[in-house]
Write an enzyme that holds these catalytic residues in place. Structure first.
Site, short mmCIF file in Angstrom:
data_model
loop_
_atom_site.label_atom_id
_atom_site.label_comp_id
_atom_site.label_asym_id
_atom_site.label_seq_id
_atom_site.Cartn_x
_atom_site.Cartn_y
_atom_site.Cartn_z
N ASN A 23 0.81 -1.21 0.00
CA ASN A 23 0.00 0.00 0.00
C ASN A 23 0.85 1.26 0.00
OD1 ASN A 23 -2.33 -1.53 -0.05
ND2 ASN A 23 -2.61 -1.50 2.16
N ASP A 120 -9.77 -5.68 -5.82
CA ASP A 120 -10.51 -6.77 -5.22
C ASP A 120 -12.01 -6.59 -5.38
OD1 ASP A 120 -8.31 -8.17 -4.25
OD2 ASP A 120 -8.19 -6.95 -2.45
N ASP A 321 -7.69 -5.66 6.44
CA ASP A 321 -6.98 -6.61 5.58
C ASP A 321 -6.56 -7.88 6.30
OD1 ASP A 321 -7.23 -5.04 3.35
OD2 ASP A 321 -5.24 -4.16 3.47
#
Length: 436
Positions: A23, A120, A321
C-alpha cells in the site's frame, strides 16, 4: 490461470522477512509524478499490483531505471495525450492503485482522466472521498460522452486553491490523493478526519523531503502549505504490516517456532494485540517478532465475561486486511469469537470455503461471522477452492497448510497481487506448495 497444490500438515519453522509494503508502494510511486527530477525508492515489493503500476507509469512517459536494490523514476517528459487513450483507461480500470495518479497529475498539470479503477471484488469501494476533496480544491468533473470516463481539470486561468475540508471517512487512498493534489494548491489546505496509517505518514515524509510543507503527520488533522515546485529525493518503503500479520497467523496455526525478521514493530499498531486476544503468544525481540509453537491457544473474553469481538477500525485500530487471516486462525482456537467487518460488504463470504473444510463458522450477515474454535481436536480437511481476493487468498493458503490431505487453490493471481514469491518463501520454512 495458475493454481497452488498444497500438501497440508507440514509444520513451518525458521526465519522469514516481510517484503516492502504494497500500500505504501502504490502511494509513493504515484508521488513521483509530482516532480521532473529523479526519485529513488528502495524496498519496492515485486508483486503484480506494484509491477502493473510501474508499467503504467512507463506508459505515460516516466523514465524508470531498476537498480540492484532500488528503482529510480523521472517524470520529466510525460505524454499527457496518452491519458486520453482507451488503452490508458482500460489499464486504470484493472488496477485500483491507479486512482492515486489523479492527485499528482491534477496538481502538476491541471488535468487528468479517470475510469472506475479495478482491484478486489469485496463489495462497494466508493471514491466519493477523493472526488469531494478535489472539488473542494477547485477541480471540475465532466463525463466524456460515449465513454465511461471522467475528465478532471482546473480551469486554464485558475489553479487549485487551499481550503479546509472534513473528510466523510478516513480513507487512506483518499487522504493520499488529496494530499498529493494539495501540495501545489495556492494557500493552505487543512484536512480533518485524515487517515494516519504509517504508509500515509511515509508518503507525507517523502513529500516533505521533496520540498512540500506538510504538518500534523501521524494525526488526523493535516495542514499542507502549498509550494510551487518539488525536487527529487530518496525514500525507503516500510515492511508490509499485512504480510507481518499473515506470518503471525501462519506461525500460530502451522508453526513450530517462527521468527519474523525486521518487522518494524512500532508500525504494527493493534495487529500483535489482536492475535494476543486470541490467546496466541507473540513476542518481540528488538525489531523481530517471534511466535513459538502454539499447541493450544484460548480466545480471551471481555472483562465482563462476554464473547470476544474483533472489528476493523481506522488506524491505529485493526486493519480490515487481516480479518480473513484472523478468522482462519480462530478455527483452531479454544473458545468462540465474533468478527465484525465494517468496511466491505462481501469480504466475509470466503468463510463458506472454510466451512467446506470443516470449520465451525456462523455467517450472521455480510459483515459479521462467529467462529467456534476446534481447539485442534478436529483438523480442517483439504479441498479445492478459488481465491476471491488477495487477503482471502492468503487466509485460504494458511488453512490449506494446516489441513489434512491435499488442497488446490485456483485464481492465485489474486494472491500474487499482494505477496511476493510466497510459495518459495514458505517452502523454505517447510511448507509443501507447488505452483501449476
Amino acid at each position: 490461470m495458475s493454481a497452488f497444490i498444497i500438501e497440508g500438515g507440514h509444520p513451518l519453522t525458521g526465519t522469514i522477512e516481510p517484503q516492502g509494503a504494497k500500500n505504501e508502494a502504490l502511494e509513493v510511486l504515484c508521488a513521483t509524478l509530482l516532480t521532473s527530477e529523479k526519485v529513488t525508492i528502495r524496498n519496492i515489493p515485486n508483486i503484480r499490483d506494484v509491477n502493473n503500476l510501474i508499467q503504467l507509469l512507463k506508459d505515460i512517459g516516466v523514465k524508470v531505471v531498476h537498480g540492484s536494490d532500488s528503482y529510480t523514476f523521472q517524470a520529466d517528459d510525460l505524454n499527457l495525450d496518452y491519458l486520453q487513450s482507451d488503452e490508458f483507461v482500460q489499464k486504470c480500470a484493472q488496477l485500483r492503485g491507479s486512482v492515486m495518479m489523479i492527485g499528482p497529475l491534477l496538481a502538476r498539470f491541471g488535468r487528468t482522466v479517470i475510469a472506475k479503477p479495478g482491484g478486489d471484488k469485496i463489495g462497494r469501494r466508493r471514491l466519493d472521498t477523493h472526488f469531494l476533496g478535489f472539488e473542494k480544491l477547485g477541480a471540475k468533473f465532466q463525463q466524456v460522452k460515449g465513454r465511461n470516463v471522467y475528465e478532471i481539470s482546473v480551469s486554464p486561468l485558475s489553479t487549485l486553491k487551499g481550503t479546509y475540508m472534513l473528510l466523510d471517512e478516513a480513507s487512506v487512498t483518499g487522504t493520499a490523493n488529496i494530499v498529493m493534489a494539495a501540495v501545489f494548491a495556492q494557500g493552505t489546505t487543512t484536512i480533518y478526519n485524515a487517515a494516519c496509517e504509517p504508509y500515509l505518514q511515509q508518503l507525507c515524509k517523502m513529500l516533505n523531503s521533496m520540498g512540500a510543507r506538510i504538518s500534523g503527520i501521524a494525526s488526523n488533522l493535516l495542514t499542507i502549505e502549498g509550494v510551487k515546485k518539488l525536487h527529487g529525493t530518496e525514500h525507503t518503503i516500510l515492511p508490509d504490516m499485512i504480510e507481518v500479520g499473515s506470518f503471525i497467523g501462519m506461525a500460530a496455526l502451522v508453526g513450530d517456532g517462527i521468527r519474523i525478521k525486521n518487522a518494524s514493530v512500532k508500525n504494527l499498531g493493534f495487529i500483535p494485540d489482536a492475535f494476543r486476544r486470541m490467546g496466541i503468544t507473540v513476542n518481540t525481540e528488538g525489531d523481530d517478532i517471534v511466535v513459538p509453537r502454539q499447541d493450544h491457544y484460548e480466545i480471551q473474553s471481555f472483562i465482563d465475561g462476554t464473547i470476544m469481538t474483533l472489528a476493523d477500525a481506522p488506524w491505529p485500530g485493526l486493519t480490515p486486511d487481516l480479518l480473513s487471516v484472523l478468522i482462519t486462525v480462530a478455527t483452531q482456537a479454544r473458545g468462540s469469537v465474533l468478527f465484525h467487518q465494517k468496511m466491505f460488504e462481501s469480504r466475509l463470504f470466503f468463510v463458506d470455503k472454510l466451512i467446506d473444510m470443516g470449520a465451525q463458522i456462523i455467517l450472521c450477515d455480510p459483515h459479521r461471522a462467529v467462529v467456534i474454535g476446534h481447539d485442534r481436536k478436529i483438523q480442517l480437511r483439504g479441498g479445492r477452492m478459488s481465491s476471491p481476493d488477495i487477503r482471502a487468498g492468503i487466509a485460504l493458503l494458511i488453512a490449506a497448510m494446516s489441513a489434512r490431505g491435499t488442497s488446490r487453490i485456483d485464481n492465485i493471481e489474486q494472491i500474487d497481487r499482494g505477496y511476493e514469491n510466497i510459495e518459495e518463501r514458505l517452502n523454505a520454512l517447510g511448507a509443501h506448495i507447488e505452483r501449476i
